[in-house]
Design a protein around this motif. Sequence first.
Motif, short mmCIF file in Angstrom:
data_model
loop_
_atom_site.label_atom_id
_atom_site.label_comp_id
_atom_site.label_asym_id
_atom_site.label_seq_id
_atom_site.Cartn_x
_atom_site.Cartn_y
_atom_site.Cartn_z
N SER A 20 -5.59 -15.29 -15.87
CA SER A 20 -6.13 -14.38 -16.89
C SER A 20 -5.18 -14.25 -18.07
CB SER A 20 -6.39 -13.01 -16.27
OG SER A 20 -5.18 -12.45 -15.82
N GLN A 26 -6.22 -13.37 -23.07
CA GLN A 26 -5.51 -12.43 -23.95
C GLN A 26 -6.44 -11.87 -25.02
OE1 GLN A 26 -2.03 -14.39 -25.46
NE2 GLN A 26 -1.16 -14.70 -23.43
N ARG A 29 -8.89 -9.45 -23.35
CA ARG A 29 -8.18 -8.23 -22.95
C ARG A 29 -7.87 -7.36 -24.18
NH1 ARG A 29 -4.04 -10.47 -20.86
NH2 ARG A 29 -5.14 -11.09 -18.98
N ARG A 33 -9.42 -3.69 -24.57
CA ARG A 33 -8.49 -2.56 -24.61
C ARG A 33 -8.65 -1.75 -25.88
NH1 ARG A 33 -3.02 -5.10 -21.92
NH2 ARG A 33 -3.74 -4.90 -19.77
N TYR B 141 -10.44 -10.42 -16.54
CA TYR B 141 -9.58 -10.42 -17.72
C TYR B 141 -9.07 -9.03 -18.08
CZ TYR B 141 -10.88 -15.24 -18.64
OH TYR B 141 -11.04 -16.60 -18.54
N PHE B 142 -9.93 -8.05 -17.95
CA PHE B 142 -9.55 -6.71 -18.38
C PHE B 142 -8.80 -5.95 -17.29
CE2 PHE B 142 -11.02 -2.21 -19.41
CZ PHE B 142 -10.03 -2.01 -20.34
N GLN B 143 -9.35 -5.95 -16.08
CA GLN B 143 -8.72 -5.21 -14.99
C GLN B 143 -7.67 -6.04 -14.25
OE1 GLN B 143 -8.97 -2.17 -14.77
NE2 GLN B 143 -10.95 -1.56 -15.61
N GLY B 144 -7.70 -7.34 -14.43
CA GLY B 144 -6.67 -8.19 -13.85
C GLY B 144 -6.78 -8.39 -12.35
#
Lengths: 153, 190
Positions: A20, A26, A29, A33, B141-144
């Motif tokens: 990821s 990146q 994300r 975020r 991707y966001f929470q991993g």
Amino acid sequence: MNSFTQPNRNGAEGPSAWSSDDELGQLIRWSLRNSVGTAEPSPDVWCRILERVEKRCKPTSAPPSSSRSSPPLAGLVQAAVIGCLMLTLAAGIDGHIIVTRKDQPVRAAAAVERSIASDDLAPDVMRPSVYRSMERQEPVRRGGQVRDATVPS
Amino acid sequence: MSEDLQLVMRIRAGDLCAFEALYHKYKSSLYHTALAITGDNGAAEELLQDCFIRAHAAIERVDGSRSLSPWLHRIIVNLSYNWATRSQRWPLALDTFVDRLIAGPASSPEYAAEGSELRAAVRDAVVSLSFKQRVVVVLFYFQGFQLSEIAYILDCPIGTVKSRLHRASRALRIQLLADRRLASELVYAT
């Protein structure tokens, strides 16, 4: 040139393809975020959770046992209903017999009550059983007028 | 003994302070996941509530020796699916989510000037994904989360997670590479 413009450098099917931390990861994300990631639930949420948990915990002694026992009970009732239906279907034409059999105990009970009641009758009153036995007596044939003999005068 | 295990043991003993600590530990990530899936603040808060109510009810059965994050995410993803199925709001949720994706709180003038086109491009790429692919993208991707953890959360084989992620990544790459807006933004952003 950015490495993002050269996708699958490590091979899409290889183990490193599932990292990821690649350029795409990146980018996603960063986007998430900056949109969803900064939002926070309101402080009331915990109060509502606590309230519901306390409500749920207070009557723990009685309801859980009843709720546990209800599914098997419901299953038993279901099985009983299905069993009755199956029995009725299987009986088919014999359904009448079942009905008359059910009626029999009721008649028997009524007869018992009547006989008990008849014991309390006054001596000058004809008992129903005696009256019935008189009805059943074969009439004396006198010239073939059988029906006239059965009619009480 | 891990922190989660200690919390689980205390919660099992009836300690509501431990339950509150568990809530504060995981509330943000669970809320972000629910928000990303539903695209609705109110729904995300309701799902967060329901998630912790269910977690409290099932605390006796959970394996406290592992991190509780996948378990809690499994609950909230399932609740999100139920919510979406019940209210049939996928299209609305998708649109709302995409709007949130680009018009997020980080909207200072300089920030907007720098990243608006890039975020718009990512929005267009994300909106092209199916819902299942988007859930995998959010979790990965966001929470991993690891693939095995996502497989546990979604209750599907790892191969299914890989294929969804592979298709989602390929679709995102193709769309982002084809987007002319990223010609300068990508170089500037990195």
